[in-house]
Design a protein around this motif. Structure first.
Motif: not given
Length: 293
Positions: A123, A83, A119, A88
């Motif tokens: 995610q 990610p 999101l 994040a």
């Protein structure tokens, strides 16, 4: 009494996040080998936490076990991709802030979180894995998630420091104390990095993780499972309020130097002096954080 089996330590999770960032920043391609020695040197930790972090990343599908041993960057067919840690982190801290402010109910569904924070399912899965691993949310049987109790009031925060003042110096003086030199050297290296300028570059969540890892590594050397279990529980409870009460970075660097001094005393076998330094450190940082909160 043996200590109950636990998930990854804060140090392991922190090193895993830093390895993920290293993979992204260096542009490592699927199949590229991840050498423990290289990673340990790059991250300034010993090989033991690197090895544990690689196992954690393998469980999460971000790296893969190599046929000849060790690990490689996972290929396109892996369950997850590395990610963007900056984005994040923003998602994580927004959820943490809303929970601390009472904006999120005790029980939430994934659909609610997706809509509230805009999101994607991937995610959300990433941030929920992190929060669950840190112990402040749990999946409900069948459906939804439940946030766990956290410290939110100034009084409960002050109480947590008085509790730590009782158990942490005592752990250093335990008759069964056995120095875990690799673990202590690893967290000392992290604190030295903070003291030498790193405190100005890390976010509040990482600063908390590094400091938590240091104190838990020290207490774990006491070999008293009740002490380490109690500290881990209170550390989990105080996580969110610590994000709000993080010290100014010049003061965080000073506190990191105090951590290094405590580690040096323990490495030299001067446990009584280390316990006294630890007591003074906790006493003064408690006053400093409460004044700033």
């Amino acid at each position: 009494m043996p200590e109950p089996e636990r998930g990854p330590t804060p140090l392991t999770r922190q090193v895993a996040a830093r390895i993920a960032g290293y993979i992204r920043e260096t542009g490592a391609a699927p199949g590229d080998r991840l050498a423990e020695r290289t990673l340990a040197a790059q991250l300034r930790v010993s090989r033991s936490p690197v090895r544990a972090a690689l196992r954690l990343l393998a469980d999460d599908g971000l790296v893969a076990a190599a046929e000849q041993g060790g690990y490689t960057v996972a290929g396109p067919g892996s369950r997850h991709t590395i990610p963007d840690e900056s984005e994040a982190e923003k998602r994580y801290l927004r959820i943490a802030s809303d929970r601390l402010d009472g904006e999120l109910p005790d029980r939430v569904s994934e659909n609610e979180l997706v809509r509230r924070y805009g999101l994607t399912p991937a995610q959300l899965a990433h941030v929920l894995r992190r929060i669950a691993g840190e112990g402040w949310i749990e999946r409900l049987p069948g459906y939804g998630w439940e946030f766990q109790p956290m410290l939110t009031s100034p009084q409960s925060y002050a109480d947590s420091y008085r509790f730590r003042l009782t158990i942490e110096p005592a752990a250093v003086l335990e008759p069964g104390f056995v120095l875990d030199r690799p673990a202590l050297e690893a967290v000392r290296a992290q604190q030295l990095e903070l003291a030498e300028g790193g405190a100005g570059t890390v976010g509040n969540a990482e600063l908390f993780a590094r400091n938590r890892a240091f104190h838990e590594a020290v207490v774990a050397c006491g070999r008293n499972p009740f002490f380490i279990d109690a500290l881990r529980r209170v550390d989990t409870l105080r996580r969110l309020i610590e994000y709000r009460r993080a010290l100014p970075r010049d003061r965080a660097a000073v506190r990191a130097r105090e951590h290094v001094a405590i580690a040096d005393l323990l490495l030299a076998g001067r446990n009584a002096d280390a316990a006294e330094h630890l007591r003074r450190h906790l006493s003064t940082v408690s006053v400093e954080k409460q004044a700033g909160g």
